[in-house]
Enzyme design. Structure first.
Site, PDB file in Angstrom:
ATOM      1  N   GLY B  40      21.848   0.923  -2.351  1.00 61.48           N
ATOM      2  CA  GLY B  40      21.808   1.458  -0.988  1.00 61.48           C
ATOM      3  C   GLY B  40      23.152   1.272  -0.311  1.00 61.48           C
ATOM      4  O   GLY B  40      23.775   0.209  -0.396  1.00 61.48           O
ATOM      5  N   ALA B  44      23.409  -1.657   5.985  1.00 66.97           N
ATOM      6  CA  ALA B  44      23.290  -2.949   5.323  1.00 66.97           C
ATOM      7  C   ALA B  44      24.050  -2.943   3.999  1.00 66.97           C
ATOM      8  O   ALA B  44      24.855  -3.840   3.722  1.00 66.97           O
ATOM      9  CB  ALA B  44      21.816  -3.282   5.099  1.00 66.97           C
ATOM     10  N   GLY B  45      23.810  -1.926   3.183  1.00 66.25           N
ATOM     11  CA  GLY B  45      24.404  -1.891   1.848  1.00 66.25           C
ATOM     12  C   GLY B  45      25.915  -1.684   1.876  1.00 66.25           C
ATOM     13  O   GLY B  45      26.654  -2.362   1.150  1.00 66.25           O
ATOM     14  N   HIS B 266       7.659   5.551  17.775  1.00 63.80           N
ATOM     15  CA  HIS B 266       8.646   5.698  18.851  1.00 63.80           C
ATOM     16  C   HIS B 266       8.097   6.645  19.912  1.00 63.80           C
ATOM     17  O   HIS B 266       7.589   7.719  19.593  1.00 63.80           O
ATOM     18  CB  HIS B 266       9.944   6.252  18.258  1.00 63.80           C
ATOM     19  N   SER B 284      16.646  10.082  21.717  1.00 60.97           N
ATOM     20  CA  SER B 284      16.975   8.662  21.873  1.00 60.97           C
ATOM     21  C   SER B 284      16.267   8.027  23.061  1.00 60.97           C
ATOM     22  O   SER B 284      16.135   8.606  24.130  1.00 60.97           O
ATOM     23  CB  SER B 284      18.474   8.489  22.055  1.00 60.97           C
ATOM     24  N   ARG B 330       8.658  -0.083  23.071  1.00 63.18           N
ATOM     25  CA  ARG B 330       8.203   1.126  22.391  1.00 63.18           C
ATOM     26  C   ARG B 330       6.712   1.166  22.127  1.00 63.18           C
ATOM     27  O   ARG B 330       6.068   2.187  22.339  1.00 63.18           O
ATOM     28  CB  ARG B 330       8.926   1.230  21.056  1.00 63.18           C
ATOM     29  N   GLU B 425      16.639  -2.676   6.912  1.00 63.94           N
ATOM     30  CA  GLU B 425      15.264  -2.290   7.241  1.00 63.94           C
ATOM     31  C   GLU B 425      14.300  -2.589   6.097  1.00 63.94           C
ATOM     32  O   GLU B 425      13.097  -2.746   6.314  1.00 63.94           O
ATOM     33  CB  GLU B 425      15.217  -0.795   7.614  1.00 63.94           C
ATOM     34  N   LEU B 441      20.346  -1.527  13.926  1.00 63.49           N
ATOM     35  CA  LEU B 441      21.747  -1.391  13.520  1.00 63.49           C
ATOM     36  C   LEU B 441      22.384  -2.770  13.489  1.00 63.49           C
ATOM     37  O   LEU B 441      23.118  -3.136  12.581  1.00 63.49           O
ATOM     38  CB  LEU B 441      22.490  -0.471  14.491  1.00 63.49           C
TER      39      LEU B 441
HETATM   40  C1  FAD Z   1      16.313   8.970  14.272  1.00 63.14           C
HETATM   41  C2  FAD Z   1      16.556   7.504  14.258  1.00 63.14           C
HETATM   42  C3  FAD Z   1      17.316   6.913  15.255  1.00 63.14           C
HETATM   43  C4  FAD Z   1      17.564   5.553  15.246  1.00 63.14           C
HETATM   44  N1  FAD Z   1      18.300   5.011  16.244  1.00 63.14           N
HETATM   45  C5  FAD Z   1      18.563   3.688  16.236  1.00 63.14           C
HETATM   46  C6  FAD Z   1      19.362   3.102  17.250  1.00 63.14           C
HETATM   47  O1  FAD Z   1      19.823   3.769  18.173  1.00 63.14           O
HETATM   48  N2  FAD Z   1      19.614   1.784  17.183  1.00 63.14           N
HETATM   49  C7  FAD Z   1      19.131   0.997  16.177  1.00 63.14           C
HETATM   50  O2  FAD Z   1      19.424  -0.179  16.160  1.00 63.14           O
HETATM   51  N3  FAD Z   1      18.388   1.536  15.189  1.00 63.14           N
HETATM   52  C8  FAD Z   1      18.082   2.850  15.192  1.00 63.14           C
HETATM   53  N4  FAD Z   1      17.308   3.392  14.192  1.00 63.14           N
HETATM   54  C9  FAD Z   1      16.925   2.567  13.046  1.00 63.14           C
HETATM   55  C10 FAD Z   1      18.099   2.408  12.089  1.00 63.14           C
HETATM   56  O3  FAD Z   1      18.817   3.592  12.007  1.00 63.14           O
HETATM   57  C11 FAD Z   1      17.685   2.021  10.682  1.00 63.14           C
HETATM   58  O4  FAD Z   1      16.747   1.022  10.715  1.00 63.14           O
HETATM   59  C12 FAD Z   1      18.864   1.505   9.882  1.00 63.14           C
HETATM   60  O5  FAD Z   1      19.931   2.418   9.951  1.00 63.14           O
HETATM   61  C13 FAD Z   1      18.529   1.228   8.448  1.00 63.14           C
HETATM   62  O6  FAD Z   1      19.693   0.894   7.736  1.00 63.14           O
HETATM   63  P1  FAD Z   1      19.622   0.379   6.258  1.00 63.14           P
HETATM   64  O7  FAD Z   1      21.028   0.114   5.843  1.00 63.14           O
HETATM   65  O8  FAD Z   1      18.659  -0.720   6.148  1.00 63.14           O
HETATM   66  O9  FAD Z   1      19.009   1.588   5.415  1.00 63.14           O
HETATM   67  P2  FAD Z   1      19.374   3.143   5.277  1.00 63.14           P
HETATM   68  O10 FAD Z   1      20.417   3.591   6.211  1.00 63.14           O
HETATM   69  O11 FAD Z   1      18.074   3.852   5.283  1.00 63.14           O
HETATM   70  O12 FAD Z   1      20.023   3.257   3.856  1.00 63.14           O
HETATM   71  C14 FAD Z   1      19.276   3.208   2.686  1.00 63.14           C
HETATM   72  C15 FAD Z   1      20.201   3.408   1.530  1.00 63.14           C
HETATM   73  O13 FAD Z   1      19.525   3.097   0.340  1.00 63.14           O
HETATM   74  C16 FAD Z   1      19.680   4.113  -0.615  1.00 63.14           C
HETATM   75  N5  FAD Z   1      18.478   4.071  -1.432  1.00 63.14           N
HETATM   76  C17 FAD Z   1      17.188   3.931  -1.044  1.00 63.14           C
HETATM   77  N6  FAD Z   1      16.379   3.859  -2.111  1.00 63.14           N
HETATM   78  C18 FAD Z   1      17.177   3.934  -3.192  1.00 63.14           C
HETATM   79  C19 FAD Z   1      16.920   3.922  -4.588  1.00 63.14           C
HETATM   80  N7  FAD Z   1      15.702   3.786  -5.089  1.00 63.14           N
HETATM   81  N8  FAD Z   1      17.984   4.049  -5.434  1.00 63.14           N
HETATM   82  C20 FAD Z   1      19.257   4.187  -4.957  1.00 63.14           C
HETATM   83  N9  FAD Z   1      19.534   4.192  -3.650  1.00 63.14           N
HETATM   84  C21 FAD Z   1      18.507   4.060  -2.783  1.00 63.14           C
HETATM   85  C22 FAD Z   1      19.925   5.372   0.174  1.00 63.14           C
HETATM   86  O14 FAD Z   1      20.625   6.304  -0.601  1.00 63.14           O
HETATM   87  C23 FAD Z   1      20.740   4.816   1.331  1.00 63.14           C
HETATM   88  O15 FAD Z   1      22.083   4.733   0.936  1.00 63.14           O
HETATM   89  C24 FAD Z   1      17.040   4.760  14.207  1.00 63.14           C
HETATM   90  C25 FAD Z   1      16.273   5.344  13.215  1.00 63.14           C
HETATM   91  C26 FAD Z   1      15.991   6.695  13.256  1.00 63.14           C
HETATM   92  C27 FAD Z   1      15.063   7.279  12.252  1.00 63.14           C
END
Ligand code: FAD
Ligand code: FES
Lengths: 259, 637
Positions: B40, B44-45, B266, B284, B330, B425, B441
């Site tokens: 990922g 985070a990743g 939401h 938002s 929320r 997440e 974030l």
């Molecule tokens: C529309 C929207 C608006 C948001 N706005 C906000 C905000 O304003 N403020 C806030 O704090 N949060 C917000 N959030 C929540 C926040 O965006 C997410 O919780 C956060 O970005 C998740 O980040 P992450 O790095 O954990 O995962 P992600 O960004 O989901 O990244 C997951 C990664 O894992 C990879 N992956 C997944 N499964 C596999 C697999 N099996 N094999 C290989 N790769 C894989 C994907 O390719 C991707 O690179 C929002 C969410 C949404 C839906």
């Protein structure tokens, strides 16, 4: 509404592609363009035909995945709008729609409407960053940035890396994409130390990726879904000229093709 | 199963400091001997891979996207919290910690949340240094906005595209180490299993999404940073390809899955338009700073909203929660909107919508100010609905947005499988039963930039680098399992498409395990899911082959996992006999319809342990000890 679709099919990078024709009925004007494509794919599969491959993810106009040339225009008829944000309201009953991939030598077709845009990543890897080790950053409010600079930096940084600029350009140039990153980092003081090195090596990488030269036609700014402006290309040119004239030791960069 | 949180002892404010004081380090010469897999490249990743690469580890980063820049994080709009107190409005690390704990309805681990609040300020420093163009005021300094569930203004933002700018910052840091060779980035590659050898996670199995080739990779530790599972509901605000597969396959290899029923709905999304709807779009939450939420006081009032006088409008959030008003958290705002619609007061087609009205703030601040704050969101709304929110109030309705549940992790972010870590997440760690806006974030970047680089070393110092080999029986077995499951999906050769199953599954989960849950509905859902899953396994049709770019095949693997996850979510919701945060059990509410927590019996994390196919999983419990905060009834009145 009822539509006649002409869709590009290509089984792989080296296969010969062709246009396939499909009639699609009961399309809702409230659907997005990609929901219309989903509908087509459901129909194809129910008839035992392979669905059309296309990239999409966020469907909100921000990830830059979706990439279709619609009736000859990357992302279709609406200004400042990605394919996924285009809605079927833009069309009317009985319309014919031509759907093709983002074409460029540097974007080989993977399958059907999916292309490989890895060249963009390699351009960023060549210098589209500020070197700052995690943990070594100073307090954020130590360096005020005039609001107008911060706003211009943001305008440029809004680029989603979709490649529409390349797809529309008669030279398949990546100059608008590159200029967006260069301009973003040139408008924040943190970008200053690596400014010259950055622009030279990113331009060199763009050339190495077989993108064409910029001839200032400006089509790219017309189709850019984030409406990145020509002013960023001007910034790129200024940055590039400054870098090569200050640094003669890197003479080879003179042959680069910044716009 | 033993669940040891490994939270350091001592006063809350000193835990992280003392942890860092006492922790072990991997010497620079040894770092390069360790291979780390990061799955990922979202916030985070990408943050983790970039930082670990800089530190000198050999990092391998995988993503199913074509580019690291396209991860779902890119779509976050509103902002990121930090306790800088730049607004001088009384913020502090403790207050951010407390708001997060309270917002999560006292169902998160104190030590982890405090650490999150503590590192929040460094995140802003780091991002600014990377060139992230946060909003600034005319003096050139950073500016803030407020978000739901807080009475201070601590949210940093970049117009309505904060996630994009933060991810591009992390992506640029990652790009730098990719160019230097410290990180090898493998795109369009989907992880389909983790490999556990002699009790430790030693690698992964992937499918190359272009060639279809199934491959194995060995390492000394694996980090899952694979995002949330909101797409189990089919319609959600998540990116279309977000899925649970990585976490789920780890669960089936022994990692406990915590609190799967904690999902966030939401309050401000664009209502559903029709049958072919493929996803929902978030507006938002920051809009609630200036927009007022209302419905007509009389059911069936079909007048144009501008013709409904103030006296005949019910500004229900302001009425019910006077001190937080439109900025109530929320879960509470979503439920209130549902109640209004259930009472027949909803607006728009199908009556599933409430107004979000900017009339008053435009009168007060001027149209230009509103436009400078939200123009891109207003434009997005107009593109989707064909209505202009400057003239007519927006219509909004709650939609699935975020999942607080995820793989159980301890203070080190390590799962119950040694050597397997989980960040962002995908883990369950910081948000309890409800997440506050702008904290995901923060958590993703905290985990990736500032936590894992320290905690990972505590595991690595215990293992010999390079011990795992892909020709061992564990790797060969996992490879064969994945090959077999891919072949199985393709051989069903039934009649229905993957999407049709996914849609059907999503509907039942939304109806029975969505905004409100009850025992009979959940039991019904468990049976329905089982029979749907049976049909899926016998009547699915995937065209094309395994050794090609095949989107339907990709989706089928993910939907198969969603079926199993949906079952676990319902079981978790059924056994949690209380209401808390996003988990609202109709049987457990106060006289005025508010959530009723049961701290006596449920002040714990439920961590589910897989027992094998078709066997009932075991529910383990991690009690939550609140040493610092006082467990209070959450009130936003
Ligand atoms: C529309 C929207 C608006 C948001 N706005 C906000 C905000 O304003 N403020 C806030 O704090 N949060 C917000 N959030 C929540 C926040 O965006 C997410 O919780 C956060 O970005 C998740 O980040 P992450 O790095 O954990 O995962 P992600 O960004 O989901 O990244 C997951 C990664 O894992 C990879 N992956 C997944 N499964 C596999 C697999 N099996 N094999 C290989 N790769 C894989 C994907 O390719 C991707 O690179 C929002 C969410 C949404 C839906
Ligand atoms: S799918 Fe993300 S921009 Fe279109």
């Amino acid at each position: 509404m009822k539509l006649k679709l002409h869709v590009w099919r290509q089984s792989g990078p080296h296969a010969k592609g062709h246009i396939e024709e499909h009639l699609l009925d009961n399309v809702s004007p409230h659907s997005s363009f990609l929901e219309m494509m989903d509908q087509l794919n459901e129909e194809l599969q129910s008839k035992g035909k392979e669905p059309v491959a296309f990239d999409s993810d966020c469907r909100e106009g921000i990830c830059g995945s979706c990439s279709m040339v619609i009736n000859g225009r990357p992302h279709g008829p609406w200004k400042g709008t990605t394919t996924c944000q285009l809605h079927m309201r833009a069309f009317k009953d009985g319309d014919e729609i031509w759907i093709e991939p983002f074409r460029a030598k540097a974007f080989p077709v993977v399958k059907d409407l999916v292309v490989d845009r890895g060249a963009f990543d390699r351009i960023v890897q060549a210098g589209g960053y500020i070197t700052v080790r995690t943990g070594s950053a100073p307090e954020a409010n130590l360096t005020p940035i005039p609001k107008s600079d911060a706003d211009t930096a943001f305008d440029a940084a809004a680029c989603i890396g979709c490649g529409a600029c390349v797809a529309v350009c008669k030279n398949a140039s990546a100059t608008l994409f590159l200029s967006a990153k260069v301009s973003h980092l040139a408008h924040v003081p943190q970008g200053e130390p690596e400014r010259m090195k950055r622009v030279k090596s990113m331009v060199a990488q763009m050339d190495a990726e077989t993108f064409g030269a910029c001839t200032n036609t400006g089509d790219c700014t017309q189709v850019c879904p984030k409406e990145i402006g020509q002013n960023h290309i001007n910034t790129l040119n200024r940055e590039y000229l400054r870098a090569i004239s200050f640094d003669n030791s890197n003479a080879s960069a003179n042959t680069g093709s910044a716009g | 199963m033993k669940l040891d949180s490994k939270a350091p002892v001592g006063p809350l404010e000193e835990k992280w400091t003392s942890y860092k004081r006492d922790m072990k380090l991997v010497s620079p010469a040894n770092k390069r001997k360790y291979k780390i897999i990061v799955v990922g490249t979202g916030l985070a990743g990408a943050a983790a891979a970039a930082t670990l690469g800089e530190l000198g580890y050999q990092v391998f980063a995988f993503t199913f996207h074509d580019s690291a820049r396209r991860a779902h994080s890119i779509a976050a709009q509103g902002g990121i919290n930090a306790s800088k107190n730049y607004q001088n409005d009384g913020d502090s690390v403790y207050r951010l910690f407390y708001d997060t704990i309270k917002g999560g309805d006292f169902r998160a681990r104190e030590a982890n949340v405090y650490r999150l609040a503590e590192v929040s300020n460094s995140i802003i420093d780091q991002c600014v240094a990377q060139g992230v163009p946060f909003a600034r005021d005319y003096g050139g300094l950073l500016t803030n906005r407020s978000f739901g569930g807080a009475q201070v203004s601590r949210t940093f933002y970049a117009r309505g595209q904060t996630g994009q700018q933060l991810l591009l910052g992390a992506y640029s840091a990652l790009s730098k180490v990719v160019a230097s060779g410290a990180v090898k980035l493998i795109t369009r590659s989907e992880m389909l299993d983790v490999v556990v050898d002699e009790g430790h996670c030693k690698g992964i199995v992937t499918r190359n999404l272009v060639s279809g080739k199934i491959e194995t990779f060995a390492a000394d530790a694996v980090l899952l940073c694979t995002g949330g599972y909101g797409n189990v509901f089919y319609l959600s605000t998540n990116a279309k390809n977000s899925n649970v597969t990585a976490a789920w396959r780890a669960y089936k290899r022994g990692a406990a899955f915590a609190n799967p029923c904690y999902t966030q709905i939401h309050p401000t999304c664009i209502p559903v338009h029709g049958e072919y709807q493929s996803k929902l779009t978030l507006m938002s939450e920051s809009l609630r700073n200036d927009g007022r939420v209302w419905v007509p006081k009389t059911a069936g009032d079909k007048r144009n909203p501008s013709e409904i006088p103030d006296g005949e409008r019910d500004y229900f959030l302001e009425r019910k929660y006077p001190s937080f008003g439109n900025l109530a958290p929320r879960d509470i705002s979503s439920r209130s909107a549902k109640e209004a619609c259930d009472a027949g007061l909803g607006v728009g087609p199908g009556g599933l919508g409430v107004y979000l009205d900017f009339r008053d703030s435009m009168n007060r601040l001027g149209r230009d100010t509103i436009s400078s704050r939200y123009d891109n969101l207003f434009q997005m709304y107009e593109r989707i609905t064909g209505e202009n929110p400057y003239d007519v109030p927006m219509r909004i309705y709650p939609a699935v947005h975020y999942t607080m549940g995820g793989l159980w992790v301890d203070y080190n972010l390590e799962t119950t499988i040694p050597g397997l870590f989980c960040l962002g997440e995908a883990n369950f760690s910081d948000h309890g039963a409800n997440r506050l806006g702008a904290s995901a974030l923060m958590q993703g970047l905290a985990d990736g930039y500032f936590v894992i680089p320290n905690t990972l070393a505590q595991y690595l110092v215990k293992v010999k680098p390079g011990a795992a080999k892909t020709d061992s029986p564990a790797f060969k077995g996992a490879l064969e399992d994945v090959n077999a499951s891919v072949r199985r999906l393709l051989s069903i050769n039934g009649k229905r498409t993957v999407d049709s199953f996914h849609r059907e599954l999503g509907k039942i989960v939304w109806d029975k395990c969505g905004m409100a849950r009850n025992a009979s509905g959940l039991k019904f859902a468990i049976e329905q899911i089982a029979s749907m899953k049976e049909e899926f396994q016998s009547n699915l049709r995937i065209l094309g082959t395994a050794d090609d770019f095949n989107t339907s095949l990709e989706k089928a693997g993910r939907v198969a996992d969603f079926f199993e996850l949906a079952d676990l979510m319902c079981r978790d919701a059924l056994t949690r006999e209380e209401s808390c945060g996003g988990h609202f059990r109709e049987e457990h509410q106060t006289a005025d319809g508010e959530a009723k927590r049961d701290d006596e019996d449920f002040c714990h994390v439920a961590a589910w342990e897989y027992q094998g196919p078709d066997k009932t999983p075991v529910r383990n419990v991690e009690p939550l000890a609140f040493e610092t905060v006082h467990l209070a009834t959450r009130s936003y009145k």
